[in-house]
Motif scaffolding. Structure first.
Motif, PDB file in Angstrom:
ATOM      1  N   HIS A 279       0.831  -1.208   0.000  1.00 35.73           N
ATOM      2  CA  HIS A 279       0.000   0.000   0.000  1.00 35.73           C
ATOM      3  C   HIS A 279       0.865   1.257   0.000  1.00 35.73           C
ATOM      4  CE1 HIS A 279      -3.092   2.852   1.044  1.00 35.73           C
ATOM      5  NE2 HIS A 279      -2.462   3.164   2.151  1.00 35.73           N
ATOM      6  N   GLU A 280       2.002   1.170   0.667  1.00 32.63           N
ATOM      7  CA  GLU A 280       2.934   2.290   0.774  1.00 32.63           C
ATOM      8  C   GLU A 280       4.343   1.708   0.749  1.00 32.63           C
ATOM      9  OE1 GLU A 280       1.191   3.760   4.280  1.00 32.63           O
ATOM     10  OE2 GLU A 280       2.107   2.278   5.567  1.00 32.63           O
ATOM     11  N   VAL A 281       5.313   2.535   0.380  1.00 31.24           N
ATOM     12  CA  VAL A 281       6.680   2.033   0.213  1.00 31.24           C
ATOM     13  C   VAL A 281       7.600   2.699   1.224  1.00 31.24           C
ATOM     14  CG1 VAL A 281       8.608   1.798  -1.387  1.00 31.24           C
ATOM     15  CG2 VAL A 281       6.251   1.610  -2.229  1.00 31.24           C
ATOM     16  N   HIS A 282       8.277   1.885   2.000  1.00 24.87           N
ATOM     17  CA  HIS A 282       9.207   2.374   3.020  1.00 24.87           C
ATOM     18  C   HIS A 282      10.409   3.035   2.344  1.00 24.87           C
ATOM     19  CE1 HIS A 282      11.685   2.491   6.595  1.00 24.87           C
ATOM     20  NE2 HIS A 282      10.668   2.021   7.310  1.00 24.87           N
ATOM     21  N   LEU A 283      10.769   4.231   2.791  1.00 23.56           N
ATOM     22  CA  LEU A 283      11.905   4.928   2.192  1.00 23.56           C
ATOM     23  C   LEU A 283      13.237   4.299   2.585  1.00 23.56           C
ATOM     24  CD1 LEU A 283      10.803   8.671   2.347  1.00 23.56           C
ATOM     25  CD2 LEU A 283      10.509   6.988   0.521  1.00 23.56           C
ATOM     26  N   GLY A 284      13.206   3.343   3.482  1.00 25.97           N
ATOM     27  CA  GLY A 284      14.401   2.580   3.800  1.00 25.97           C
ATOM     28  C   GLY A 284      14.950   1.836   2.598  1.00 25.97           C
ATOM     29  N   HIS A 285      14.146   1.657   1.552  1.00 21.43           N
ATOM     30  CA  HIS A 285      14.619   1.008   0.332  1.00 21.43           C
ATOM     31  C   HIS A 285      15.744   1.802  -0.331  1.00 21.43           C
ATOM     32  CE1 HIS A 285      11.855  -2.332   0.207  1.00 21.43           C
ATOM     33  NE2 HIS A 285      10.878  -1.502   0.541  1.00 21.43           N
ATOM     34  N   TYR A 286      15.887   3.068   0.020  1.00 20.25           N
ATOM     35  CA  TYR A 286      16.987   3.873  -0.515  1.00 20.25           C
ATOM     36  C   TYR A 286      18.283   3.651   0.264  1.00 20.25           C
ATOM     37  CZ  TYR A 286      13.898   6.223  -3.714  1.00 20.25           C
ATOM     38  OH  TYR A 286      13.030   6.476  -4.752  1.00 20.25           O
ATOM     39  N   LEU A 287      18.203   2.929   1.389  1.00 23.16           N
ATOM     40  CA  LEU A 287      19.375   2.743   2.245  1.00 23.16           C
ATOM     41  C   LEU A 287      19.752   1.288   2.485  1.00 23.16           C
ATOM     42  CD1 LEU A 287      18.419   5.289   5.061  1.00 23.16           C
ATOM     43  CD2 LEU A 287      20.016   5.671   3.181  1.00 23.16           C
ATOM     44  N   PHE A 288      18.753   0.411   2.542  1.00 24.77           N
ATOM     45  CA  PHE A 288      18.984  -0.947   3.024  1.00 24.77           C
ATOM     46  C   PHE A 288      18.608  -1.996   1.991  1.00 24.77           C
ATOM     47  CE2 PHE A 288      17.491   1.726   6.610  1.00 24.77           C
ATOM     48  CZ  PHE A 288      18.715   1.867   7.249  1.00 24.77           C
ATOM     49  N   GLU A 289      19.236  -3.147   2.107  1.00 27.06           N
ATOM     50  CA  GLU A 289      18.906  -4.289   1.267  1.00 27.06           C
ATOM     51  C   GLU A 289      17.699  -5.001   1.872  1.00 27.06           C
ATOM     52  OE1 GLU A 289      22.395  -6.695   0.843  1.00 27.06           O
ATOM     53  OE2 GLU A 289      23.633  -4.934   0.438  1.00 27.06           O
ATOM     54  N   GLU A 290      16.981  -5.724   1.013  1.00 23.55           N
ATOM     55  CA  GLU A 290      15.771  -6.410   1.461  1.00 23.55           C
ATOM     56  C   GLU A 290      15.813  -7.868   1.018  1.00 23.55           C
ATOM     57  OE1 GLU A 290      10.922  -5.899   1.167  1.00 23.55           O
ATOM     58  OE2 GLU A 290      12.191  -5.013  -0.372  1.00 23.55           O
TER      59      GLU A 290
ATOM     60  N   THR B 289      17.544  -6.410   5.527  1.00 29.84           N
ATOM     61  CA  THR B 289      18.556  -7.314   6.092  1.00 29.84           C
ATOM     62  C   THR B 289      19.648  -6.564   6.848  1.00 29.84           C
ATOM     63  OG1 THR B 289      19.787  -7.283   4.013  1.00 29.84           O
ATOM     64  CG2 THR B 289      18.193  -9.069   4.331  1.00 29.84           C
ATOM     65  N   ASN B 290      19.874  -5.329   6.525  1.00 27.87           N
ATOM     66  CA  ASN B 290      20.938  -4.564   7.174  1.00 27.87           C
ATOM     67  C   ASN B 290      20.390  -3.301   7.846  1.00 27.87           C
ATOM     68  OD1 ASN B 290      20.314  -3.450   4.659  1.00 27.87           O
ATOM     69  ND2 ASN B 290      22.390  -2.738   4.276  1.00 27.87           N
TER      70      ASN B 290
END
Length: 192
Positions: free
Chosen positions: A37-48, A54-55
């Motif tokens: 529904h929404e996208v976490h901005l952590g995707h710009y910093l962390f691997e998934e 994961t980090n």
């Protein structure tokens, strides 16, 4: 529970090369996660992996995005709507402006944001060098601006007591709630 801070981040027009960077680095990166529904901005910093970072590092999230959590809820070729915990996502916007700005030295970006109460509201501008300017109003400043701008609200304010007139608090707060969003948005448009 954290106060949510809503934000609207946009560019003010890009050359074709920078628009391509925006489309790739912002739009397509967010669209990779449209199963949510929404996208976490952590995707710009962390691997998934398997839907989990994961980090993950709390401090890195705060330093790299500007808030302990933040989500994009809507985006397109010229804007991203976000919400975050306690603070606006200044650092994330700064990062995007630098990345996209490498392809357009004249690129300008604007973030308008508002705490849900609102305890504060603000507007910030960015260039390829990062944060360029920022203005913010606290709740008392918002209230005072509304009182100055609307005589019907001013009539309910006791200047000497620095509070609403006795027995008029509910009426005043309701009117303030109705008026403040227009006042806030008008202020944000002209603040920088």
């Amino acid at each position: 529970m954290a106060n949510h801070v809503g934000g609207h981040f946009r560019h003010k027009g890009l050359n074709p090369a920078a628009q391509k960077v925006w489309d790739e680095y912002v739009v397509k990166k967010l669209e990779k996660h449209t199963d949510r529904h929404e996208v976490h901005l952590g995707h710009y910093l962390f691997e998934e992996s398997d839907g989990e970072f994961t980090n993950w590092d709390f401090n890195e999230m705060c330093e790299g995005v500007g808030a302990k959590w933040a989500y994009a809820t809507e985006w397109d070729e010229d804007y991203v709507n976000v919400y975050s915990a306690w603070r606006p996502v200044i650092e994330w916007c700064e990062h995007i402006a630098k990345v996209v700005g490498e392809a357009d030295s004249e690129a300008e970006f604007i973030l308008t944001y508002e705490d849900e109460m609102p305890n504060f509201v603000g507007v910030a501008s960015f260039t390829k060098y990062g944060l360029d300017d920022q203005e913010e109003l606290e709740y008392d400043e918002i209230r005072d601006k509304c009182i100055r701008d609307y005589s019907e609200l001013a009539e309910l304010w006791d200047e000497e007591a620095e509070d609403w007139l006795e027995d008029k608090e509910d009426e005043a707060n309701e009117l303030l709630w109705e008026l403040q969003h227009d006042v806030i948005h008008e202020w944000q448009e002209g603040a920088l």
